[in-house]
Design a protein around this motif. Structure first.
Motif, mmCIF file in Angstrom:
data_model
loop_
_atom_site.group_PDB
_atom_site.id
_atom_site.type_symbol
_atom_site.label_atom_id
_atom_site.label_comp_id
_atom_site.label_asym_id
_atom_site.label_seq_id
_atom_site.Cartn_x
_atom_site.Cartn_y
_atom_site.Cartn_z
ATOM 1 N N VAL A 1 0.824 -1.185 -0.031
ATOM 2 C CA VAL A 1 -0.031 0.076 -0.159
ATOM 3 C C VAL A 1 0.947 1.353 0.075
ATOM 4 C CG1 VAL A 1 -1.563 1.366 1.021
ATOM 5 C CG2 VAL A 1 -1.834 -1.181 1.214
ATOM 6 N N LEU A 2 1.919 1.105 0.812
ATOM 7 C CA LEU A 2 2.689 2.552 1.063
ATOM 8 C C LEU A 2 3.415 2.558 -0.611
ATOM 9 C CD1 LEU A 2 4.379 2.243 4.775
ATOM 10 C CD2 LEU A 2 2.299 3.681 3.795
ATOM 11 N N TYR A 3 3.995 1.676 -0.863
ATOM 12 C CA TYR A 3 4.674 1.565 -2.460
ATOM 13 C C TYR A 3 3.744 2.332 -3.250
ATOM 14 C CZ TYR A 3 7.412 0.533 -6.497
ATOM 15 O OH TYR A 3 8.233 0.775 -7.487
ATOM 16 N N GLY A 4 2.535 2.069 -3.262
ATOM 17 C CA GLY A 4 1.467 2.728 -3.871
ATOM 18 C C GLY A 4 1.314 4.109 -3.802
ATOM 19 N N ILE A 5 1.798 4.845 -2.640
ATOM 20 C CA ILE A 5 1.364 6.188 -2.621
ATOM 21 C C ILE A 5 2.651 6.895 -2.337
ATOM 22 C CG2 ILE A 5 -0.792 5.897 -1.605
ATOM 23 C CD1 ILE A 5 0.444 6.314 1.158
ATOM 24 N N ALA A 6 3.865 6.137 -2.278
ATOM 25 C CA ALA A 6 5.250 6.617 -2.095
ATOM 26 C C ALA A 6 6.297 5.987 -2.901
ATOM 27 C CB ALA A 6 5.541 6.666 -0.547
ATOM 28 N N GLU A 7 6.124 5.647 -3.834
ATOM 29 C CA GLU A 7 7.022 4.886 -4.650
ATOM 30 C C GLU A 7 8.465 5.567 -4.560
ATOM 31 O OE1 GLU A 7 5.934 3.863 -8.755
ATOM 32 O OE2 GLU A 7 7.564 3.315 -9.285
ATOM 33 N N PRO A 8 8.659 6.869 -4.768
ATOM 34 C CA PRO A 8 9.972 7.362 -4.662
ATOM 35 C C PRO A 8 10.663 7.345 -3.239
ATOM 36 C CG PRO A 8 8.272 9.161 -5.576
ATOM 37 C CD PRO A 8 7.541 7.978 -5.259
ATOM 38 N N MET A 9 10.116 6.730 -2.266
ATOM 39 C CA MET A 9 10.739 6.583 -1.033
ATOM 40 C C MET A 9 11.200 5.068 -0.991
ATOM 41 S SD MET A 9 7.922 8.439 1.574
ATOM 42 C CE MET A 9 9.193 8.774 2.563
ATOM 43 N N ALA A 10 11.175 4.187 -2.143
ATOM 44 C CA ALA A 10 11.539 2.977 -1.904
ATOM 45 C C ALA A 10 13.235 2.926 -1.656
ATOM 46 C CB ALA A 10 11.373 2.230 -3.423
ATOM 47 N N GLY A 11 13.441 2.051 -0.815
ATOM 48 C CA GLY A 11 14.601 1.911 -0.327
ATOM 49 C C GLY A 11 14.933 2.715 0.987
ATOM 50 N N GLU A 12 14.040 3.546 1.316
ATOM 51 C CA GLU A 12 13.907 4.412 2.730
ATOM 52 C C GLU A 12 13.420 3.481 3.730
ATOM 53 O OE1 GLU A 12 12.870 8.309 1.990
ATOM 54 O OE2 GLU A 12 14.079 8.497 0.505
ATOM 55 N N TRP A 13 12.235 2.612 3.372
ATOM 56 C CA TRP A 13 11.509 2.061 4.480
ATOM 57 C C TRP A 13 12.015 0.729 4.747
ATOM 58 C CZ3 TRP A 13 6.768 3.941 6.514
ATOM 59 C CH2 TRP A 13 6.494 5.070 6.246
#
Length: 434
Positions: free
Chosen positions: A273-285
């Protein structure tokens, strides 16, 4: 109540003639039981994994062809199943969320398929298998599971110098540290609409929101364990240590993308779900086990998950049960993993260990190992009641009112309890309070 459940189930189970069949055994079609041509069964289910699974099944089973229909998400699909069952035109097989399965049994939608799934029990952890089992009878084959974890912004935790909490006591300390380090940032959100999430916190603390003994139901939504959980979150809200507002709104999404909301305690599906709304943050979570109420007790509840049921309307009950049982196969699990689901079966969960981590945290190489350890410690014997839809609606209204009017969350739980008990008594159930 048990008699009512069993009466509904018994009346429908008589139509089932399938000989028990494990997912690795040959199909009835393979054994030449359908010499007159392909059998067609209808399957209602939602989510991106369903059509690929149906395609794989159809390719391997030319004599039992499945037609997939997306009838809406869990709540919408269940409501349509009740209506279709009354009209005697429900599909043969359907996906049903664990927490609405009791209502589907009471409504005469789901059939008792115990004699056909008994050998499948060993394919699942007890806590998962019990989600589709009531009073010793099986009403479905678990497909996916949502054991609760904590998905968090690892980069911001590191930046603010905050340790990842392992207990809820540490979570409260971490929440205070986050606010001290950055007044614009909260560690997490208390969302008044998150019925399943709060229920999971309470079940982790030992609450049983519904249980049944003979014909008598006990409702414990405002039990001592639940009230302690409410008081815990009340303290965080009162001290402005968590953000008290709905999730996944445009404003919430913006704050999350700005690094001002750092964690989401929820089912394992949260990463998708979070990837769907915050894809540019991949690798930070990253993902960590859910904080514990008692240090050293790794038990967690579920938030989400579903089972495949054979309906009482099934015209091809034998083929329908065979398709449902296939959900425990490694082939089905592999497709689920590709689509971002966490399989319910143990073999499927084992398969995840050879899989890439979710897109939100490609750097977390131990993601699936941590997930497997969490799934192995789910609370067994979680029971849901026959009116979860009523409870969810009452909870959301009462919690939203409590946040808006600055009244205690514990009173919202008491209100929810009263609504649920009154609704069950009106429907003819014998109910006691915890």
């Amino acid at each position: 109540m048990r008699r009512r459940l069993m009466a509904a189930a018994t009346a429908t189970a008589t139509g089932l003639t399938l000989v028990a069949c494990s997912p690795d055994e040959g199909s009835a079609a393979d054994e030449g039981d359908s010499p007159e041509g392909p059998i067609t069964i209808d399957y209602w289910a939602w989510g991106t994994a369903q059509q690929p699974m149906v395609d794989a099944w159809n390719e391997a089973n030319p004599d039992i062809q499945v037609v997939h229909t997306d009838a809406g998400g869990g709540g919408d699909s269940s409501a349509k199943l009740v209506t279709a069952t009354r009209a005697e035109n429900a599909p043969d097989v359907a996906l049903v969320e664990y927490n609405t399965l009791p209502a589907m049994i009471v409504a005469g939608v789901a059939a008792d398929i115990s004699e056909y799934t008994g050998d499948l029990e060993g394919e699942y952890a007890p806590g998962v298998w019990s989600q589709a089992t009531f009073d010793g009878a099986s009403y479905g084959v678990p497909q996916d599971a949502g054991p609760m974890a904590m998905t968090y912004n690892q980069a911001r935790f590191d930046e603010l110098g905050v340790e990842v909490p392992t207990t809820w006591e540490e979570f409260a300390v971490a929440a205070e540290q986050v606010r001290d380090a950055d007044p614009d940032t909260y560690i997490a959100t208390f969302a008044p609409g998150e019925f399943g999430g709060f229920a999971g916190f309470a079940q982790q603390a030992g609450a049983e929101w519904w249980s049944v003994d003979g014909d008598a139901w006990t409702v414990g939504i405002d039990s001592e364990a639940s009230l302690e959980v409410a008081d815990y979150w009340q303290d965080l809200i009162d001290r402005d240590l968590v953000l008290a507002e709905p999730l996944l709104t445009p404003e919430w999404n913006a704050a999350l993308n700005a690094g001002e909301i750092l964690a989401w305690p929820a089912g394992l599906w949260a990463a998708g779900v979070l990837y769907g709304i915050a894809e540019p943050m991949a690798g930070e979570w990253a993902m960590a086990p859910l904080p514990q109420w008692e240090e050293g007790d790794p038990s967690v509840a579920f938030q989400g998950g579903s089972a495949v049921v054979v309906t009482t309307s099934a015209e091809q009950a034998e083929a329908a049960s065979e398709f449902a049982a296939w959900m425990a196969s490694e082939e089905a699990a592999a497709i689920q993993i590709e689509q971002g689901q966490y399989p319910a079966s143990l073999s499927g969960q084992q398969l995840t260990l050879d899989s890439e981590p979710p897109l939100l945290m490609p750097q977390q190489e131990d993601y699936w190992q941590v997930a497997a350890e969490i799934a192995a410690n789910t609370v067994p014997d979680i029971s849901w009641g026959p009116n979860v839809n009523v409870a969810s609606s009452a909870f959301q209204d009462a919690m939203a009112s409590a946040i808006e009017n600055d009244t205690p969350l514990s009173e919202a739980l008491a209100t929810t309890q009263d609504v649920v008990v009154e609704d069950m008594e009106t429907a003819g159930f014998t109910v006691t309070s915890d």
